[in-house]
Enzyme design. Structure first.
Site, PDB file in Angstrom:
ATOM      1  N   HIS A 263       0.916  -1.077   0.084  1.00  0.00           N
ATOM      2  CA  HIS A 263      -0.133   0.135   0.070  1.00  0.00           C
ATOM      3  C   HIS A 263       0.907   1.106   0.142  1.00  0.00           C
ATOM      4  O   HIS A 263       1.873   1.371   0.844  1.00  0.00           O
ATOM      5  CB  HIS A 263      -1.109  -0.080   1.276  1.00  0.00           C
ATOM      6  CG  HIS A 263      -1.623   1.141   1.541  1.00  0.00           C
ATOM      7  ND1 HIS A 263      -2.373   1.970   0.543  1.00  0.00           N
ATOM      8  CD2 HIS A 263      -1.571   2.115   2.412  1.00  0.00           C
ATOM      9  CE1 HIS A 263      -2.720   3.124   1.117  1.00  0.00           C
ATOM     10  NE2 HIS A 263      -2.175   3.391   2.325  1.00  0.00           N
TER      11      HIS A 263
ATOM     12  N   TYR B 128       1.006  -4.330 -20.318  1.00  0.00           N
ATOM     13  CA  TYR B 128       1.639  -4.893 -18.897  1.00  0.00           C
ATOM     14  C   TYR B 128       0.626  -4.337 -17.850  1.00  0.00           C
ATOM     15  O   TYR B 128       0.797  -4.973 -16.804  1.00  0.00           O
ATOM     16  CB  TYR B 128       2.963  -4.287 -18.882  1.00  0.00           C
ATOM     17  CG  TYR B 128       3.974  -5.286 -19.453  1.00  0.00           C
ATOM     18  CD1 TYR B 128       4.671  -6.214 -18.703  1.00  0.00           C
ATOM     19  CD2 TYR B 128       4.352  -5.369 -20.833  1.00  0.00           C
ATOM     20  CE1 TYR B 128       5.309  -7.291 -19.348  1.00  0.00           C
ATOM     21  CE2 TYR B 128       5.225  -6.184 -21.383  1.00  0.00           C
ATOM     22  CZ  TYR B 128       5.593  -7.274 -20.663  1.00  0.00           C
ATOM     23  OH  TYR B 128       6.476  -7.816 -21.023  1.00  0.00           O
TER      24      TYR B 128
ATOM     25  N   HIS C  79       1.217   5.697  -0.838  1.00  0.00           N
ATOM     26  CA  HIS C  79       0.645   6.961  -1.292  1.00  0.00           C
ATOM     27  C   HIS C  79       1.260   7.578  -2.507  1.00  0.00           C
ATOM     28  O   HIS C  79       1.927   8.530  -2.473  1.00  0.00           O
ATOM     29  CB  HIS C  79       0.702   7.990  -0.122  1.00  0.00           C
ATOM     30  CG  HIS C  79       0.021   7.508   1.011  1.00  0.00           C
ATOM     31  ND1 HIS C  79      -0.039   8.063   2.364  1.00  0.00           N
ATOM     32  CD2 HIS C  79      -0.755   6.361   1.344  1.00  0.00           C
ATOM     33  CE1 HIS C  79      -0.560   7.395   3.344  1.00  0.00           C
ATOM     34  NE2 HIS C  79      -1.074   6.337   2.846  1.00  0.00           N
TER      35      HIS C  79
HETATM   36 ZN   LIG Z   1      -2.251   4.812   3.614  1.00  0.00          ZN
END
Ligand SMILES: [Zn+2]
Length: 224
Positions: free
Chosen positions: A98, A125, A100
């Site tokens: 995860h 891709y 940002h």
């Molecule tokens: Zn986050």
């Protein structure tokens, strides 16, 4: 038992190595982003809360048991519910990344984004590594309600964008999850570069060809 121990040692080092690589390339700033990897006993390793991915210590990674309880290491990221929900619905997932990352976050704020196919079929891709990407609504970071939104996708998506927040991507290995997250970010960047320029995307026939030849799995509603 020895092999399990050395496997965990390797996974700890891999999390730190990939984390540093992502951070140094500007793919997640400050102490944002988190990584988790499943280990052989059903538990997982996850990056600690308020830790920069650029400066992780293998010995301080949070080790959780299969129920999500902290066994050793620093306190885990508050985004554990996000990871747990994706693991719950994606049985084959062994790692989750995860970030940002700027372009992926920007994409989530555009009005035209289809929540069941956040990006059009721009490159082969992208389809091969990410399939289709879902967009879920905004939740405060750490809000357990995000788990319900992820579960609502019923495991159809390995790549998910959290609105006004960032991507979360599952893979069969940590390397696969990292590479898919990078592919998602680069494809979001392409989309933003080309927005409003009437670009030519892959045709339905070209997408069908990729599905056939490479076994790309697309949810029914994705990329119609
Ligand atoms: Zn986050």
């Amino acid at each position: 038992m020895r092999s399990e121990t050395s496997n965990e040692t390797r996974l700890r080092e891999d999390i730190c190595r990939f984390g540093r690589s992502l951070f140094e390339r500007g793919l997640t700033p400050g102490s944002s982003g988190n990584i988790s990897v499943k280990i052989d006993d059903g538990g997982w390793l996850v990056t600690p809360t308020n830790a920069s991915l650029g400066f992780l210590d293998p010995a301080k990674l949070s080790r959780l048991d299969r129920g999500g309880r902290l066994v050793s290491g620093d306190a885990p990221t508050k985004e554990v519910p996000l990871h747990a929900a994706l693991y719950d619905t994606r049985g084959s997932a062994r790692a989750i990344v995860h970030l940002h990352s700027t372009h992926s976050v920007a994409l989530t704020m555009l009005p035209e984004i289809d929540p069941r196919a956040a990006l059009p079929p721009m490159t082969a891709y992208y389809l091969m590594k990410c399939g289709a990407t879902a967009l879920v609504p905004y939740y405060r970071p750490g809000d357990p309600a995000v788990a319900d939104a992820i579960k609502g996708l019923a495991g159809k998506y390995s790549s998910v964008l959290l609105a006004n927040h960032g991507p979360v991507v599952a893979g069969d290995t940590l390397e696969a999850a990292v590479f898919a997250t990078e592919e998602l970010e680069e494809t979001a960047k392409l989309y933003l570069l080309l927005r409003g320029m009437n670009p030519r995307y892959l045709s339905p026939e070209q997408v069908t060809d990729l599905v056939k030849v490479f076994g790309v799995a697309l949810p029914e509603q994705g990329h119609q």
